[in-house]
Design a protein around this motif. Structure first.
Motif, mmCIF file in Angstrom:
data_model
loop_
_atom_site.group_PDB
_atom_site.id
_atom_site.type_symbol
_atom_site.label_atom_id
_atom_site.label_comp_id
_atom_site.label_asym_id
_atom_site.label_seq_id
_atom_site.Cartn_x
_atom_site.Cartn_y
_atom_site.Cartn_z
ATOM 1 N N PRO A 17 0.806 -1.224 0.000
ATOM 2 C CA PRO A 17 0.000 0.000 0.000
ATOM 3 C C PRO A 17 0.835 1.268 0.000
ATOM 4 C CG PRO A 17 -0.835 -1.558 1.619
ATOM 5 C CD PRO A 17 0.490 -2.067 1.155
ATOM 6 N N VAL A 18 1.984 1.260 0.685
ATOM 7 C CA VAL A 18 2.811 2.458 0.736
ATOM 8 C C VAL A 18 3.324 2.800 -0.650
ATOM 9 C CG1 VAL A 18 4.994 3.370 1.591
ATOM 10 C CG2 VAL A 18 3.436 2.219 3.151
ATOM 11 N N ARG A 19 3.708 1.788 -1.427
ATOM 12 C CA ARG A 19 4.230 2.014 -2.761
ATOM 13 C C ARG A 19 3.141 2.302 -3.785
ATOM 14 N NH1 ARG A 19 8.851 -2.783 -3.130
ATOM 15 N NH2 ARG A 19 10.260 -1.907 -1.559
ATOM 16 N N ASP A 55 3.828 10.822 4.420
ATOM 17 C CA ASP A 55 2.524 10.547 5.023
ATOM 18 C C ASP A 55 2.733 10.276 6.505
ATOM 19 O OD1 ASP A 55 -0.153 9.991 5.418
ATOM 20 O OD2 ASP A 55 -0.020 7.924 4.691
ATOM 21 N N PRO A 56 3.022 11.333 7.292
ATOM 22 C CA PRO A 56 3.378 11.112 8.706
ATOM 23 C C PRO A 56 2.249 10.527 9.529
ATOM 24 C CG PRO A 56 3.037 13.454 8.261
ATOM 25 C CD PRO A 56 3.021 12.762 6.936
ATOM 26 N N LEU A 57 0.995 10.761 9.147
ATOM 27 C CA LEU A 57 -0.135 10.220 9.907
ATOM 28 C C LEU A 57 -0.560 8.840 9.420
ATOM 29 C CD1 LEU A 57 -2.356 13.425 10.258
ATOM 30 C CD2 LEU A 57 -0.694 12.499 11.884
ATOM 31 N N GLY A 58 0.041 8.360 8.357
ATOM 32 C CA GLY A 58 -0.308 7.029 7.844
ATOM 33 C C GLY A 58 -1.703 6.954 7.251
ATOM 34 N N LEU A 59 -2.201 8.038 6.662
ATOM 35 C CA LEU A 59 -3.560 8.043 6.113
ATOM 36 C C LEU A 59 -3.688 7.134 4.898
ATOM 37 C CD1 LEU A 59 -4.346 11.866 6.390
ATOM 38 C CD2 LEU A 59 -4.990 10.047 7.971
ATOM 39 N N ALA A 60 -2.601 6.968 4.152
ATOM 40 C CA ALA A 60 -2.641 6.130 2.952
ATOM 41 C C ALA A 60 -2.083 4.739 3.206
ATOM 42 C CB ALA A 60 -1.866 6.802 1.818
ATOM 43 N N ARG A 61 -1.940 4.361 4.471
ATOM 44 C CA ARG A 61 -1.320 3.077 4.806
ATOM 45 C C ARG A 61 -2.144 1.891 4.323
ATOM 46 N NH1 ARG A 61 -0.360 2.918 10.893
ATOM 47 N NH2 ARG A 61 0.978 4.671 10.293
#
Length: 240
Positions: free
Chosen positions: A86-88, A104-110
């Motif tokens: 997902p990160v990539r 993405d410091p909050l990990g919204l797109a994790r």
């Protein structure tokens, strides 16, 4: 790394099984039992069964331990692969620029949710565009001067009487704020709320101020819009 770990655990399993085999095949004291009295002949089988049962118990325990290790390695491998993909998934999207890259410091797109990512990108573009206009609206009157005439003739309020920043909230009449909010609502729903997300092109409302026939030049302009919008959001917050 996962295959190497599996090989090591397989070797450990073989060693444990071999050790269990040696334990279960321990020699019995048959020579001594032939010379023992008759009363001791009945106790000999029980004595020989004990090391065999101990060996079986050790084998079962070893197999259970190796199984737990294999399960842990498998779970860790699945977790690593599920967190990398997902990160990539969004590293090639617009706005991924040096020197920060994909940030993405909050990990919204994790979780790799494409629909959620497009919705957040649409919101980011809207807020960036509004902030760029707000920043220019804050600076320009201070540099070039304010409009002549009256903002509200009924209230005897001139444009030059309206201060910048949050102090303007109490100066602008309610009818003025109503006009502003109605215009914002019209801009939001005139093409259908969420139409840009449904089309798969966040921020595309059919009005192309930044475009080009060259794909690379267009990408550069769209990246510049995102970067300037992010800067403007921080700037207008600082101005207030």
């Amino acid at each position: 790394m996962a295959s190497k770990g599996a090989g090591v655990t397989a070797a450990g399993l073989a060693a444990l099984c071999g050790g269990a085999a040696f334990l279960s095949a321990a020699p019995s004291n048959s020579g001594k039992s032939l010379r023992a009295p008759t009363t001791l002949d009945h106790a000999a089988p029980a004595a020989s069964v004990q090391p065999q049962s101990s060996g079986v118990f050790s084998s079962i325990t070893g197999v259970a331990a190796v199984g737990a290790v294999l399960a842990g390695l498998s779970h860790r491998g699945q977790a690593a692969s599920s967190s990398v993909v997902p990160v990539r998934a969004f590293e090639s999207e617009l706005g991924v620029q040096p020197p920060v890259g994909f940030w993405d410091p909050l990990g919204l797109a994790r979780d790799g949710d494409v629909e959620a990512f497009q919705r957040r990108r649409s919101v980011e573009l809207k807020h960036g565009r509004i902030s760029m206009l707000a920043t220019m609206g804050y600076i320009t009157p201070e540099v070039a001067g304010k409009f002549p005439g009256y903002l509200s003739p009924g209230s005897d309020l001139k444009f030059e009487d309206v201060p910048n920043g949050l102090a303007a909230l109490s100066k602008v009449p309610g009818a003025g704020w109503t006009q502003i909010l109605l215009y914002m609502g019209w801009c939001e729903v005139s093409r259908g709320a969420g139409s840009d997300i449904a089309s798969g092109r966040p921020g595309d409302f059919g009005w192309y101020a930044l475009t080009s026939e060259d794909a690379e030049v267009k990408k550069q302009k769209l990246n510049a819009e995102l970067a300037n919008g992010r800067l403007a959001m921080m700037a207008i917050i600082g101005m207030f």
